[in-house]
Design a protein around this motif. Structure first.
Motif, PDB file in Angstrom:
ATOM      1  N   ALA A   3       0.820  -1.213   0.000  1.00 45.04           N
ATOM      2  CA  ALA A   3       0.000   0.000   0.000  1.00 45.04           C
ATOM      3  C   ALA A   3       0.853   1.263   0.000  1.00 45.04           C
ATOM      4  O   ALA A   3       0.532   2.229  -0.698  1.00 45.04           O
ATOM      5  CB  ALA A   3      -0.946  -0.014   1.196  1.00 45.04           C
ATOM      6  N   VAL A   4       1.924   1.271   0.740  1.00 44.96           N
ATOM      7  CA  VAL A   4       2.789   2.449   0.807  1.00 44.96           C
ATOM      8  C   VAL A   4       3.381   2.754  -0.568  1.00 44.96           C
ATOM      9  O   VAL A   4       3.363   3.889  -1.044  1.00 44.96           O
ATOM     10  CB  VAL A   4       3.907   2.249   1.848  1.00 44.96           C
ATOM     11  N   ALA A   9       3.386   5.982  -5.580  1.00 45.58           N
ATOM     12  CA  ALA A   9       3.345   6.087  -7.044  1.00 45.58           C
ATOM     13  C   ALA A   9       2.192   6.971  -7.493  1.00 45.58           C
ATOM     14  O   ALA A   9       2.342   7.790  -8.414  1.00 45.58           O
ATOM     15  CB  ALA A   9       3.230   4.698  -7.663  1.00 45.58           C
ATOM     16  N   LEU A  10       1.032   6.832  -6.858  1.00 48.81           N
ATOM     17  CA  LEU A  10      -0.115   7.674  -7.203  1.00 48.81           C
ATOM     18  C   LEU A  10       0.184   9.148  -6.934  1.00 48.81           C
ATOM     19  O   LEU A  10      -0.095  10.015  -7.753  1.00 48.81           O
ATOM     20  CB  LEU A  10      -1.350   7.245  -6.413  1.00 48.81           C
ATOM     21  N   ARG A  11       0.770   9.421  -5.765  1.00 56.51           N
ATOM     22  CA  ARG A  11       1.064  10.809  -5.403  1.00 56.51           C
ATOM     23  C   ARG A  11       2.145  11.405  -6.309  1.00 56.51           C
ATOM     24  O   ARG A  11       2.120  12.596  -6.603  1.00 56.51           O
ATOM     25  CB  ARG A  11       1.469  10.899  -3.942  1.00 56.51           C
ATOM     26  N   ALA A  35      -5.272   7.138  10.837  1.00 58.42           N
ATOM     27  CA  ALA A  35      -6.036   5.901  11.067  1.00 58.42           C
ATOM     28  C   ALA A  35      -5.319   4.696  10.450  1.00 58.42           C
ATOM     29  O   ALA A  35      -5.930   3.648  10.243  1.00 58.42           O
ATOM     30  CB  ALA A  35      -7.436   6.040  10.473  1.00 58.42           C
ATOM     31  N   ASP A  36      -4.030   4.858  10.149  1.00 56.35           N
ATOM     32  CA  ASP A  36      -3.195   3.781   9.598  1.00 56.35           C
ATOM     33  C   ASP A  36      -3.609   3.346   8.204  1.00 56.35           C
ATOM     34  O   ASP A  36      -3.419   2.194   7.824  1.00 56.35           O
ATOM     35  CB  ASP A  36      -3.149   2.572  10.545  1.00 56.35           C
ATOM     36  N   LEU A  37      -4.175   4.283   7.439  1.00 58.44           N
ATOM     37  CA  LEU A  37      -4.481   4.033   6.035  1.00 58.44           C
ATOM     38  C   LEU A  37      -3.501   4.838   5.194  1.00 58.44           C
ATOM     39  O   LEU A  37      -2.735   5.640   5.712  1.00 58.44           O
ATOM     40  CB  LEU A  37      -5.922   4.436   5.728  1.00 58.44           C
ATOM     41  N   THR A 135      -4.645  -9.652  -0.676  1.00 63.33           N
ATOM     42  CA  THR A 135      -3.686  -8.917   0.151  1.00 63.33           C
ATOM     43  C   THR A 135      -2.449  -8.680  -0.673  1.00 63.33           C
ATOM     44  O   THR A 135      -2.199  -9.346  -1.665  1.00 63.33           O
ATOM     45  CB  THR A 135      -3.332  -9.702   1.432  1.00 63.33           C
ATOM     46  N   TRP A 136      -1.696  -7.711  -0.273  1.00 66.55           N
ATOM     47  CA  TRP A 136      -0.474  -7.346  -0.998  1.00 66.55           C
ATOM     48  C   TRP A 136       0.488  -8.457  -0.896  1.00 66.55           C
ATOM     49  O   TRP A 136       1.186  -8.992  -0.502  1.00 66.55           O
ATOM     50  CB  TRP A 136       0.122  -6.049  -0.490  1.00 66.55           C
TER      51      TRP A 136
END
Length: 136
Positions: A3-4, A9-11, A35-37, A135-136
């Protein structure tokens, strides 16, 4: 990919619209990060704040449709949880809806971000769909 990495990459690919959305909804991005997202701005199909959970599912923060580009007409939050960022996901959970029944004539619903993050944390932790999601 995790996710990180995906959100980085999106940002990195943000254009002027995403930058403007981040400026207007920076507090929402910060609240979801707390919130750990892993939040990011989405502009395909309208403005939304999205956040990847560790399992690869996506929390979508919008309003009555897309978020407005200015906070002043924001009537409330509509928060959903989907398996991935796509047009017609196979499932969609309603996490929180603070919009009122008559958006045009009633005062705005609550915009309290603590309520949003608490609802998101509680939902993502026990969502039966997310437990079966990739899941990743």
């Amino acid at each position: 990919m995790n996710a990180v990495t995906a959100v980085a990459a999106l940002r990195a690919a943000y254009g002027p619209d995403e930058e403007q959305g981040a400026a207007v909804y920076g507090d929402v991005l910060d609240a979801l990060a707390a919130a750990d997202l892993h939040p990011y701005i989405e502009t395909r199909g309208g403005l939304a704040v999205c956040a990847l959970a560790e399992d690869g599912t996506v929390v979508v923060v919008a309003s009555n449709g897309a978020l407005p580009w200015s906070r002043s007409p924001l009537p409330g939050w509509h928060v959903s949880h989907v398996p991935e960022d796509e047009v017609r996901p196979p499932w969609r959970c309603l996490v929180l809806d603070t919009l009122l029944a008559d958006v045009c004539c009633e005062p705005p619903g609550t915009l309290d971000l603590t309520l949003v993050t608490e609802a998101v944390r509680a939902h993502v932790a026990c969502c039966p769909y997310a437990q079966r999601a990739r899941t990743w």
